[in-house]
Design a protein around this motif. Structure first.
Motif, PDB file in Angstrom:
ATOM      1  N   ALA A  24      -2.883   6.179  10.388  1.00  0.00           N
ATOM      2  CA  ALA A  24      -2.953   5.412   9.143  1.00  0.00           C
ATOM      3  C   ALA A  24      -3.541   4.023   9.357  1.00  0.00           C
ATOM      4  O   ALA A  24      -3.927   3.366   8.406  1.00  0.00           O
ATOM      5  N   PHE A  25      -3.601   3.610  10.614  1.00  0.00           N
ATOM      6  CA  PHE A  25      -4.021   2.221  10.883  1.00  0.00           C
ATOM      7  C   PHE A  25      -5.149   2.176  11.902  1.00  0.00           C
ATOM      8  O   PHE A  25      -4.955   1.806  13.054  1.00  0.00           O
ATOM      9  N   ILE A  26      -6.303   2.574  11.474  1.00  0.00           N
ATOM     10  CA  ILE A  26      -7.466   2.629  12.355  1.00  0.00           C
ATOM     11  C   ILE A  26      -8.257   1.340  12.208  1.00  0.00           C
ATOM     12  O   ILE A  26      -8.568   0.923  11.102  1.00  0.00           O
ATOM     13  N   GLU A  27      -8.561   0.739  13.335  1.00  0.00           N
ATOM     14  CA  GLU A  27      -9.307  -0.520  13.260  1.00  0.00           C
ATOM     15  C   GLU A  27     -10.653  -0.455  13.952  1.00  0.00           C
ATOM     16  O   GLU A  27     -11.496  -1.317  13.728  1.00  0.00           O
ATOM     17  N   ARG A  95       1.873   9.777   2.829  1.00  0.00           N
ATOM     18  CA  ARG A  95       2.157   8.525   3.540  1.00  0.00           C
ATOM     19  C   ARG A  95       0.920   7.619   3.539  1.00  0.00           C
ATOM     20  O   ARG A  95       1.019   6.406   3.316  1.00  0.00           O
ATOM     21  N   VAL A  96      -0.231   8.212   3.782  1.00  0.00           N
ATOM     22  CA  VAL A  96      -1.468   7.423   3.779  1.00  0.00           C
ATOM     23  C   VAL A  96      -1.735   6.852   2.391  1.00  0.00           C
ATOM     24  O   VAL A  96      -2.216   5.722   2.240  1.00  0.00           O
ATOM     25  N   ALA A 105      -7.577   3.211   5.723  1.00  0.00           N
ATOM     26  CA  ALA A 105      -8.669   3.990   5.125  1.00  0.00           C
ATOM     27  C   ALA A 105      -8.147   5.054   4.168  1.00  0.00           C
ATOM     28  O   ALA A 105      -8.533   6.224   4.255  1.00  0.00           O
ATOM     29  N   PRO A 106      -7.285   4.688   3.232  1.00  0.00           N
ATOM     30  CA  PRO A 106      -6.725   5.719   2.346  1.00  0.00           C
ATOM     31  C   PRO A 106      -7.763   6.336   1.422  1.00  0.00           C
ATOM     32  O   PRO A 106      -7.572   7.451   0.936  1.00  0.00           O
ATOM     33  N   ASP A 107      -8.857   5.626   1.173  1.00  0.00           N
ATOM     34  CA  ASP A 107      -9.859   6.139   0.242  1.00  0.00           C
ATOM     35  C   ASP A 107     -10.474   7.450   0.700  1.00  0.00           C
ATOM     36  O   ASP A 107     -11.081   8.157  -0.096  1.00  0.00           O
ATOM     37  N   VAL A 108     -10.339   7.761   1.977  1.00  0.00           N
ATOM     38  CA  VAL A 108     -10.870   9.033   2.460  1.00  0.00           C
ATOM     39  C   VAL A 108     -10.265  10.194   1.670  1.00  0.00           C
ATOM     40  O   VAL A 108     -10.919  11.205   1.427  1.00  0.00           O
ATOM     41  N   LEU A 109      -9.005  10.012   1.237  1.00  0.00           N
ATOM     42  CA  LEU A 109      -8.316  11.082   0.519  1.00  0.00           C
ATOM     43  C   LEU A 109      -8.395  10.916  -0.997  1.00  0.00           C
ATOM     44  O   LEU A 109      -7.751  11.663  -1.736  1.00  0.00           O
ATOM     45  N   SER A 110      -9.184   9.963  -1.448  1.00  0.00           N
ATOM     46  CA  SER A 110      -9.199   9.685  -2.883  1.00  0.00           C
ATOM     47  C   SER A 110      -9.853  10.785  -3.701  1.00  0.00           C
ATOM     48  O   SER A 110      -9.774  10.765  -4.927  1.00  0.00           O
ATOM     49  N   ILE A 111     -10.474  11.749  -3.054  1.00  0.00           N
ATOM     50  CA  ILE A 111     -11.039  12.892  -3.762  1.00  0.00           C
ATOM     51  C   ILE A 111      -9.929  13.779  -4.331  1.00  0.00           C
ATOM     52  O   ILE A 111     -10.145  14.585  -5.247  1.00  0.00           O
TER      53      ILE A 111
ATOM     54  N   VAL B 419     -13.148   4.314   9.967  1.00  0.00           N
ATOM     55  CA  VAL B 419     -13.203   3.133   9.168  1.00  0.00           C
ATOM     56  C   VAL B 419     -13.777   2.212  10.142  1.00  0.00           C
ATOM     57  O   VAL B 419     -13.219   1.266  10.462  1.00  0.00           O
ATOM     58  N   LEU B 420     -14.808   2.559  10.723  1.00  0.00           N
ATOM     59  CA  LEU B 420     -15.300   1.807  11.806  1.00  0.00           C
ATOM     60  C   LEU B 420     -15.901   0.562  11.316  1.00  0.00           C
ATOM     61  O   LEU B 420     -17.018   0.564  10.941  1.00  0.00           O
ATOM     62  N   VAL B 421     -15.137  -0.437  11.237  1.00  0.00           N
ATOM     63  CA  VAL B 421     -15.731  -1.721  10.982  1.00  0.00           C
ATOM     64  C   VAL B 421     -15.756  -2.370  12.350  1.00  0.00           C
ATOM     65  O   VAL B 421     -14.785  -2.914  12.770  1.00  0.00           O
TER      66      VAL B 421
END
Lengths: 494, 438
Positions: A24-27, A95-96, A105-111, B419-421
Motif C-alpha cells: 500500500a505504500f510504494i515510494e 484496505r488500499v 497508489a490507490p487509483d490503480v484500483l479506481s476502475i 507509482v514510480l515517482v
C-alpha cells in the motif's frame, strides 16, 4: 511441476534501499521490485508483460466485460501456512481504497465501481468487490476494461495477510508474512536476505536465497567486476564505456524505455490555468534537440505521456516546435508584458530542468526560479500545494495507455497533481477505454493524446532507458523491466 | 428565565468571550528575528531562526549551494518562537568549501515573506586539520601540517597554468581558485566523499572553484604537473559552462592532460602501445564516465590528450577555442568538434584511429539472457498462449478462463505497479555542478 536445475547459489542483487514492505505504500522502483518478490496477486505478469493466472485459477467475464469472476485455487496459503481465500483479496483491496490507509497508489484500483467514491470517503459496501464463496471473488468495473487482468497483477493489488493494518510498518523483516515467491527472512548487515517461500502458489523458486544488497561500499560496476553482486542497475555514463569493454560488455543489457519524464502545470491558478500559456511553454521546447543534449546516452524525447512501448498504433511521434507561436500565445493570453507573469517557479525534483528553463527564459522572455525538494517533502507538496511547474518521472502501472492517462490526468486521480479537469478529455478517455478492436482503440487513444497535446496540462519530456549488468548464467530475467523482474522465475543455468 | 432571555444570555456570553479573545495578546508570526548557521564537516549543518511573534502557517528553509542553479526547499516545523533545521552531512555528503546562502520563507495568511540572506561556508574542520591560508595571485592555497612550501608552490604554478589555459581557450578565469593540500590519503578521500575512485590523486570541483590535492599522490614533479591539470579544468569549465550540455569528458580530461606539458608526447606512446595490444577505446565510450580500471582510465586520458594534440597540429590552437566556444553556446559534442575542425566527428575519430593504424573500435554484443525455465502454476487452457494484439472483445459471459486479451503487443511492456515517482532528478540537478574532474 518441473523445477529448473542448476547451481543454487544465492542471487546477489544490488537492489538498493527500500522504503516499504507494504504494497500500500510504494515510494520507489526499489519498493516495486522488492514487493514483487514477496507478494502475489490474482494474476501475475510474466517477463514479457503477459498476465497469467497466479492465485486465481481461472476467471470469466460477464456484463459485457464489466464484471470479472475470479476463481481462486484451492488450498492457497500465505507464507506462514495460514489460509488465503477470496475474502483476503477483497480485504487487501478495500484496505488500499480505505481513505484512512493513505495508500500511495490507490487509483490503480479506481476502475472498480465505487472505488473512487470510497477513496473520497464513501461507503465500503458500495465498492464492487464481492465474495460469493471462499474461492470466488466477483469484481464489478465501472466499464469494460481489457487490461484489468494486468491491474490485478500490480503490487497495489497484491494480497496481504490479515495482520495488515493502516500503518506502514506492520510488516517486518524476520516476522514477515507474504504470498510471493520469497519471504523477507533477515537482515545480514546491509543485505536483506530473501528465502524461498515453500508455500508459494507456483512452488518454491529454484534460487533458494536472494541477497538484496541495500548498500555497496563503492559503485555497482566495481562490485560487479569484483564478483560481489550478480545483478545491478547502472548509470548510462558507465554503460557508455562498458559497451566497448570486452570483459563487462557481454554482461551489459539495455532495458527498454518504459517511463516518462514530464513537466506538469498547476492548472488551478493563473497563469497556467490558461491553456494558451501552457501550450506556449510546450511549443517553445525543441525536445528532440534539448533531450539529446541533456541526456545523450540515456533517453529520447517524449511526445506523449505514454511510454513508447505502450503507444497505441498510429500515435504520431510529433512535437510541434514554434517559439514564435509560443510568444504569440503568451501575448494573446494577456501576458505581452511578461512582467505580469512574475517570477515563475519550476520544481526540478523530478528531472534536470536546466535546458528547458534556459529555453523558456530565452525564447519566451520569462523569469524563472528553480527549486528542488527532498522526495518526501516533494510528494507532500505535490498533493497539497503543487509548484507552478512540477516535474515527475513515472512508469506505467500496468500495460495499457489507460494507465498513464487515467492515473495522471483524470480529474479524480490523486496523482493528477496539476488538478487538470477537462470534460472533453474524460469523454475521450472513456471512449478509448471502452473501444473494441485494435483499430478502434488506436483511433480513440490518438484522439485522447491529441486532446492532451492541445490543452497541454503536461509537457512530456523524455523516455528514459535503464542499463543493467547481468551475471552470465542467469536466465529468466526477460527485458529487465521494473515491475516485471520476478526472481521466482529466475534460475542459474547449470 | 424565558427562551428569549436564555438566547440573550448566550449572546452576552459569546460577546464576553470575543472581547476577552480580542483583549488577549496576539501570538502569531511577526517577522524573522536573529538567524544562525553552523557546520561540522562530515557531521551536520544547522540553521536556526528566531520567530519573535510565533510560527507562521508554513516555514521553509531555502538553501542555495554554490554551483547549483536550484534552491533546495525544506519545510521546517517551528518549536515555540524559533526554528532549527539540521542537515545530516554524514548521510548526504557535501563537498568541503561549499558556500551556502540561506534564507527562511514564511507563508502566513496567504502572505509570503523572506528573511534576510545568510551565508555559511561548509569547511573541512575535521580535528587535526589546522588550516593555514595564503593568497597567491588567482589562487588561495590552504594547507596544514608541514606542507606550506608545497602549497605555496602550487599557488605559484596556478598563475602560469591559468594563463596558459586562458590563452588557449580565449577565455578568462571567472574568479579565484581555492587549493586545499592534504597530507594523508585518509584526509584526502574524506574530503572527496563517497564514490571517489581509488586512483584519484587530485580532484577539481569547477563550480566550487576548488581543487583538492593529496601530497602522497605522487612525486613533486607529478604534483606540479597535476596542479596545472586541475587549474586547466577550472578554466575549461568557465569557458564552456552552459545549461544544455556538458562537454565530452575525454576532451576535458584530454585538454587538461595535454596542458601539463603543452604536448601529448608521453601519452602518444601509451596509445600506440595499446593500439598494438589491448586495442583503443571509442571516443563515444569515454564521453561520459571513464572506465573503472586504472589501465583503461589511463588510456582514456592518453587518448584525450593525443586527440587534443591532433586537433592542434592539424587545425591550429584556435580550433580548441572554437570548440570551447561552441560548447558554451549549447552545441553538442559533434557540433562543437565540427565547429573547430570543419569536419564531422566521425571523420575526426576515424582520422585519429587511422593515425595509430587501427580502425574505430566496435561495441561488444551483449550475451543473450535465456528465457525462464521455471514453470508457472497450472494455467487454464485459454491462458497458455500469450495474449496477442488487438481485440479487447470480452468473452460474452461466464466463459471459463481468461478469454480476453491484452490491448497491444506486449514484448516491451512495462507492467506491474509503479507509482514510480523516482525523484532523483533534483539531486542530479544539484550534483551536476559538483562532479569532480580528476
Amino acid at each position: 511441476m518441473g523445477r529448473a536445475e542448476g547451481k543454487v547459489s544465492p542471487l546477489r542483487y544490488a537492489g538498493g534501499e527500500f522504503a516499504s514492505l507494504d504494497p500500500a505504500f510504494i515510494e520507489s522502483a526499489s519498493d516495486v521490485q522488492l514487493l514483487l518478490q514477496v507478494y502475489a496477486g490474482l494474476t501475475r505478469l510474466d517477463e514479457d508483460g503477459n498476465p497469467y493466472a497466479s492465485l486465481a485459477q481461472s476467471w470469466s467475464l460477464s456484463d459485457g466485460g464489466a464484471t470479472y469472476t475470479f476463481h481462486l485455487r484451492p488450498g492457497l496459503t500465505f507464507s506462514d501456512g495460514s489460509s488465503l481465500e477470496a475474502s483476503d483479496v477483497r480485504r487487501s483491496w478495500l484496505r488500499v481504497l480505505d481513505p484512512a490507509t493513505h495508500a500511495t497508489a490507490p487509483d490503480v484500483l479506481s476502475i472498480i465501481s465505487g472505488a473512487t467514491e470510497r477513496l473520497a470517503g464513501g461507503p465500503e459496501n458500495a465498492v464492487g468487490i464481492e465474495v460469493t464463496d471462499p474461492l470466488t471473488l466477483v469484481v464489478h468495473l465501472k466499464h469494460p476494461a481489457s487490461y484489468f487482468l494486468s491491474i490485478a497483477a500490480t503490487p497495489t493489488a497484491f494480497v496481504v495477510p490479515r495482520s495488515a493494518n493502516a500503518s506502514a510498518s506492520w510488516q517486518k523483516v524476520g516476522s514477515f508474512v507474504g504470498s510471493g515467491p520469497y519471504e523477507a527472512d533477515a537482515m545480514d548487515g546491509a543485505d536483506l536476505v530473501l528465502k524461498a517461500n515453500a508455500h508459494y502458489v507456483a512452488g518454491p523458486p529454484p534460487i533458494e536465497e536472494v541477497r538484496w544488497v541495500t548498500d555497496l561500499p563503492g559503485d555497482a560496476v566495481t562490485a560487479f567486476s569484483n564478483d560481489e553482486i550478480d545483478l545491478a542497475s547502472i548509470g548510462s555514463g558507465d554503460a557508455g564505456w562498458i559497451a566497448y569493454d570486452r570483459t563487462l560488455g557481454p554482461a551489459l543489457h539495455r532495458a527498454p524505455a518504459l517511463g516518462v519524464q514530464y513537466f506538469g502545470f498547476d492548472t488551478t491558478r493563473p497563469p497556467f490555468s490558461d491553456a494558451r500559456v501552457r501550450r506556449a511553454f510546450a511549443l517553445a521546447l525543441d525536445r528532440p534537440r534539448l533531450v539529446a543534449l541533456a541526456e545523450p546516452t540515456g533517453a529520447v524525447a517524449a511526445s506523449s505521456i505514454v511510454p513508447r512501448a505502450l503507444w497505441p498504433a498510429g500515435l504520431p511521434d510529433d512535437r510541434a516546435v514554434s517559439p514564435a507561436a509560443a510568444r504569440n500565445l503568451l501575448d494573446d493570453a494577456g501576458y505581452a508584458d511578461r512582467s505580469k507573469l512574475g517570477t515563475l517557479t519550476v520544481d526540478g525534483s523530478g528531472l534536470g530542468v536546466g535546458p528547458a528553463v534556459a529555453t523558456w527564459e530565452r525564447e519566451l522572455g520569462v523569469t524563472i526560479n528553480v527549486e528542488t525538494m527532498a522526495f518526501r517533502d516533494y510528494l507532500r507538496a505535490l498533493e497539497s500545494n503543487p509548484p507552478q511547474i512540477f516535474t515527475i518521472n513515472w512508469i506505467a502501472d500496468y500495460p495499457s495507455p489507460y494507465a498513464l492517462y487515467s492515473l495522471l490526468l483524470l480529474p479524480d486521480a490523486t496523482s493528477n497533481y496539476g488538478r487538470w479537469d477537462d470534460a472533453e478529455f474524460v469523454r475521450l478517455l472513456d471512449a478509448a477505454s471502452a473501444a473494441v478492436g485494435a483499430s478502434a482503440q488506436a483511433a480513440a487513444y490518438q484522439a485522447v493524446d491529441a486532446r492532451v497535446d492541445q490543452e497541454a496540462p503536461v509537457i512530456p519530456w523524455s523516455y528514459g532507458a535503464g542499463w543493467w549488468l547481468v551475471r552470465p548464467g542467469l536466465r529468466g530475467l526477460g527485458n529487465l523491466t521494473v515491475g516485471l523482474t520476478d526472481f521466482g522465475r529466475v534460475s542459474w543455468e547449470s | 428565565m424565558g427562551e428569549l432571555s436564555r438566547r440573550a444570555s448566550g449572546a452576552l456570553l459569546l460577546t464576553a468571550v470575543t472581547l476577552l479573545t480580542l483583549a488577549a495578546p496576539v501570538r502569531g508570526f511577526a517577522g524573522f528575528g536573529a538567524m544562525h548557521a553552523d557546520s561540522t564537516y562530515g557531521v551536520q549543518m544547522t540553521f536556526s531562526v528566531d520567530l519573535p511573534g510565533g510560527a507562521p502557517d508554513r516555514l521553509d528553509l531555502l538553501l542555495d549551494f554554490e554551483g547549483s542553479d536550484a534552491t533546495l526547499v525544506t519545510p521546517v516545523t517551528a518549536s515555540g518562537s524559533s526554528a532549527t533545521y539540521r542537515v545530516d552531512t554524514a548521510a548526504d555528503s557535501v563537498t568541503p568549501n561549499t558556500r551556502i546562502t540561506y534564507r527562511w520563507r514564511a507563508t502566513n495568511g496567504g502572505q509570503v515573506s523572506l528573511s534576510p540572506q545568510g551565508t555559511l561556508l561548509y569547511d573541512d574542520d575535521r580535528p587535526g586539520l589546522n588550516w593555514h591560508t595564503a593568497r597567491i595571485g588567482d589562487a588561495t592555497v590552504h594547507w596544514y601540517g608541514s606542507s606550506e612550501a608545497e602549497a605555496r608552490r602550487f599557488g605559484q604554478l596556478t598563475a602560469n597554468a591559468a594563463s596558459a589555459a586562458e590563452t588557449l581557450l580565449s577565455d578568462k578565469l571567472a574568479g579565484p581558485i581555492d587549493i586545499f593540500v592534504y597530507v594523508s590519503r585518509t584526509d584526502f578521500f574524506g574530503a572527496l566523499g563517497p564514490g571517489a575512485r581509488e586512483w584519484t590523486g587530485a580532484a577539481t570541483f569547477p563550480q566550487l572553484r576548488t581543487i583538492f590535492m593529496w601530497l602522497g599522490g605522487g612525486s613533486t614533479a607529478y604534483l606540479e604537473t597535476t596542479i596545472t591539470h586541475e587549474v586547466t579544468h577550472v578554466v575549461f569549465h568557465d569557458a564552456t559552462d552552459n545549461p544544455f550540455h556538458g562537454p565530452a569528458t575525454w576532451f576535458n580530461e584530454g585538454l587538461a592532460t595535454w596542458a601539463e606539458r603543452q604536448s601529448a608526447d608521453v601519452q602518444q606512446a601509451t596509445v600506440a602501445a595499446a593500439a598494438k595490444s589491448t586495442g583503443l577505446l571509442a571516443f563515444d565510450a569515454i564521453t561520459d564516465q571513464f572506465p573503472i580500471g586504472a589501465e583503461a582510465a589511463g588510456l582514456s586520458y592518453a587518448e584525450g590528450a593525443t586527440m587534443v594534440q591532433l586537433i592542434i597540429d592539424r587545425y591550429g590552437r584556435a580550433a580548441v577555442a572554437s570548440i570551447a566556444a561552441a560548447w558554451r553556446g549549447g552545441a553538442s559534442d559533434a557540433e562543437a568538434l565540427q565547429a573547430g575542425t570543419g569536419i564531422t566527428a566521425e571523420q575526426l575519430y576515424a582520422s585519429y584511429f587511422a593515425s595509430f593504424g587501427v580502425g574505430p573500435p566496435q561495441p561488444v554484443s551483449p550475451a543473450p539472457i535465456p528465457g525462464s525455465n521455471v514453470d508457472k502454476p497450472p494455467q487454464p487452457p485459454a491462458a497458455s498462449e500469450p495474449a496477442a494484439a488487438t481485440s479487447a472483445t470480452p468473452a460474452a459471459s461466464a466463459a471459463p478462463g481468461p478469454a480476453q486479451t491484452a490491448e497491444a503487443p506486449i514484448g516491451l511492456y512495462v507492467g506491474g505497479l509503479v507509482v514510480l515517482v523516482v525523484l532523483l532528478g533534483g539531486l542530479w540537478w544539484r550534483a551536476r555542478g559538483r562532479a569532480p574532474a580528476s
